[in-house]
Scaffold this motif. Sequence first.
Motif, PDB file in Angstrom:
ATOM      1  N   TYR A  75      44.182  16.393  59.508  1.00 42.10           N
ATOM      2  CA  TYR A  75      43.791  15.620  58.330  1.00 42.10           C
ATOM      3  C   TYR A  75      44.964  14.722  57.942  1.00 42.10           C
ATOM      4  O   TYR A  75      46.120  15.067  58.158  1.00 42.10           O
ATOM      5  N   ASP A  76      44.662  13.563  57.375  1.00 40.87           N
ATOM      6  CA  ASP A  76      45.730  12.622  57.055  1.00 40.87           C
ATOM      7  C   ASP A  76      46.264  12.859  55.635  1.00 40.87           C
ATOM      8  O   ASP A  76      45.701  13.651  54.877  1.00 40.87           O
ATOM      9  N   PRO A  77      47.360  12.177  55.268  1.00 40.18           N
ATOM     10  CA  PRO A  77      48.000  12.424  53.960  1.00 40.18           C
ATOM     11  C   PRO A  77      47.110  12.097  52.767  1.00 40.18           C
ATOM     12  O   PRO A  77      47.386  12.540  51.649  1.00 40.18           O
ATOM     13  N   TYR A  78      46.047  11.316  52.985  1.00 39.36           N
ATOM     14  CA  TYR A  78      45.188  10.905  51.875  1.00 39.36           C
ATOM     15  C   TYR A  78      43.900  11.720  51.798  1.00 39.36           C
ATOM     16  O   TYR A  78      42.999  11.396  51.032  1.00 39.36           O
ATOM     17  N   ALA A  79      43.820  12.773  52.606  1.00 35.70           N
ATOM     18  CA  ALA A  79      42.613  13.602  52.615  1.00 35.70           C
ATOM     19  C   ALA A  79      42.484  14.388  51.318  1.00 35.70           C
ATOM     20  O   ALA A  79      43.486  14.824  50.728  1.00 35.70           O
ATOM     21  N   SER A  80      41.249  14.577  50.876  1.00 35.78           N
ATOM     22  CA  SER A  80      40.986  15.359  49.673  1.00 35.78           C
ATOM     23  C   SER A  80      41.206  16.839  49.967  1.00 35.78           C
ATOM     24  O   SER A  80      41.258  17.265  51.124  1.00 35.78           O
ATOM     25  N   ALA A  81      41.331  17.620  48.896  1.00 29.49           N
ATOM     26  CA  ALA A  81      41.517  19.066  49.057  1.00 29.49           C
ATOM     27  C   ALA A  81      40.343  19.673  49.807  1.00 29.49           C
ATOM     28  O   ALA A  81      40.510  20.586  50.634  1.00 29.49           O
ATOM     29  N   PHE A  90      50.489   9.666  63.452  1.00 30.50           N
ATOM     30  CA  PHE A  90      49.131   9.822  63.994  1.00 30.50           C
ATOM     31  C   PHE A  90      48.536  11.161  63.545  1.00 30.50           C
ATOM     32  O   PHE A  90      49.164  12.205  63.690  1.00 30.50           O
ATOM     33  N   TYR A  91      47.323  11.098  63.011  1.00 32.24           N
ATOM     34  CA  TYR A  91      46.606  12.311  62.627  1.00 32.24           C
ATOM     35  C   TYR A  91      45.229  12.301  63.296  1.00 32.24           C
ATOM     36  O   TYR A  91      44.610  11.237  63.439  1.00 32.24           O
ATOM     37  N   ALA A  92      44.755  13.482  63.701  1.00 30.47           N
ATOM     38  CA  ALA A  92      43.427  13.628  64.326  1.00 30.47           C
ATOM     39  C   ALA A  92      43.275  12.694  65.530  1.00 30.47           C
ATOM     40  O   ALA A  92      42.187  12.194  65.819  1.00 30.47           O
ATOM     41  N   SER A  93      44.366  12.450  66.218  1.00 30.68           N
ATOM     42  CA  SER A  93      44.364  11.627  67.423  1.00 30.68           C
ATOM     43  C   SER A  93      44.431  12.548  68.637  1.00 30.68           C
ATOM     44  O   SER A  93      44.879  13.698  68.533  1.00 30.68           O
ATOM     45  N   SER A  94      43.973  12.062  69.783  1.00 33.04           N
ATOM     46  CA  SER A  94      43.854  12.915  70.965  1.00 33.04           C
ATOM     47  C   SER A  94      44.553  12.334  72.177  1.00 33.04           C
ATOM     48  O   SER A  94      44.847  11.134  72.230  1.00 33.04           O
ATOM     49  N   ALA A 154      41.661   6.468  64.088  1.00 32.93           N
ATOM     50  CA  ALA A 154      41.102   6.217  62.762  1.00 32.93           C
ATOM     51  C   ALA A 154      42.019   6.735  61.653  1.00 32.93           C
ATOM     52  O   ALA A 154      41.801   6.437  60.471  1.00 32.93           O
ATOM     53  N   HIS A 155      43.036   7.507  62.035  1.00 32.83           N
ATOM     54  CA  HIS A 155      43.944   8.081  61.035  1.00 32.83           C
ATOM     55  C   HIS A 155      45.401   7.840  61.453  1.00 32.83           C
ATOM     56  O   HIS A 155      46.185   8.765  61.594  1.00 32.83           O
ATOM     57  N   VAL A 156      45.741   6.588  61.654  1.00 35.48           N
ATOM     58  CA  VAL A 156      47.111   6.188  61.973  1.00 35.48           C
ATOM     59  C   VAL A 156      47.669   5.442  60.762  1.00 35.48           C
ATOM     60  O   VAL A 156      47.022   4.528  60.240  1.00 35.48           O
ATOM     61  N   PHE A 157      48.882   5.847  60.312  1.00 37.60           N
ATOM     62  CA  PHE A 157      49.437   5.280  59.088  1.00 37.60           C
ATOM     63  C   PHE A 157      50.875   4.836  59.310  1.00 37.60           C
ATOM     64  O   PHE A 157      51.605   5.440  60.110  1.00 37.60           O
ATOM     65  N   PRO A 158      51.278   3.776  58.589  1.00 38.15           N
ATOM     66  CA  PRO A 158      52.689   3.350  58.653  1.00 38.15           C
ATOM     67  C   PRO A 158      53.600   4.476  58.166  1.00 38.15           C
ATOM     68  O   PRO A 158      53.225   5.282  57.315  1.00 38.15           O
ATOM     69  N   SER A 159      54.819   4.500  58.708  1.00 41.44           N
ATOM     70  CA  SER A 159      55.753   5.559  58.349  1.00 41.44           C
ATOM     71  C   SER A 159      57.177   5.049  58.507  1.00 41.44           C
ATOM     72  O   SER A 159      57.414   4.005  59.121  1.00 41.44           O
TER      73      SER A 159
END
Length: 357
Positions: A89-95, A185-189, A328-333
């Motif tokens: 899950y990415d940093p912006y995912a809900s609880a 990268f989150y939820a990437s394969s 779909a869940h790649v974010f700048p860092s």
Amino acid sequence: GILQHPDGTVLKQLQPPPRGPREQEFYNKVYDSDCCDSILLELREYLPKYFGVWSPPTAPNDTYLKLEDVTRKFNKPCIMDVKIGQKSYDPYASAEKIQQQVSKYPLMEEIGFLVLGMRVYHVSSDSYETQNQHYGRSLTKETVKDGISKFFHSGYCLRKDVVAASIQKVEKILEWFEGQTQLNFYASSLLFVYEGSCQAATMRLSDVTLAEKRRVPKGLLSGGDVLEYNNNIHVINSTENGKIEASVGKGLSKFYALHKKACSKRHHSQLSLKVENSEQDNVWKTSTCITQEHLNGNVLPQLEKVFYHMPAEPKESAKVEVRMIDFAHVFPSNTKDEGYIYGLKNLITVLQNILDN
């Protein structure tokens, strides 16, 4: 699902916002024709090639990402999808989303990866074995090595050449991650693909093409059945007391046919193997005798142990691809992607254990 375009590419339908636009933006950034960022330019080596977006004439509002078909060059592609990272899950995912993802595979944080599915071609049966995500979620710390090793088994033997090539490719991706701090990268394969058909393994008793091409003679089993070989196994003699003696060269060959014939003809027969390495007229031999009585009839697993530890003949490296997919869940860092790095290192450790054991 993934669709195949007639031009040899694949089409991945754009997901609803924000996931779809985010993945499209990622591909556009990496494959921008004006890109001069060395980190992103190197990243291209580990992704499917990107050819922009595509929409069918009959549904112009449906948008697809047009990507390289990584499996296209393979005859019998074996495919495995492994989600990488400690968090899916990415940093912006809900609880609620976090709880949903964690409950799917609670061991994700500890293991660092999850097998989402595999499709393996078995030479022995000329068929595919398929495992879905439920198979991957059933794997524990104790069983994950054996679970992944299924992907590298041809039905005859463990494809250690493929395991070794896969390790090298994953290590290259790890090097890239160790050297970049601009993307997480989150939820990437990782998509693993290798050629399932193998010349040595696909030889059958009725197939003389390879033997004729290499001008290899044929051995004759008692009863008139022909056993072909490629300097691996050939029958020396078949004695009246039921003992079949075979000469075994380097590599795994058609000893299954030999064993099957021996068992069908004489239930209490012995199978004696001699490992030999011929150089001109000088022959060096190490005798390894295995009898059914000693092994309680369980000959094949014991034979596999003998063959797996024999050195492989020098040959071309295995046809293997390892590519990163699903962004779909790649974010700048501004920091290293420690979760992804952790998963890659753990996966390499598992692959190395498969190779060593």
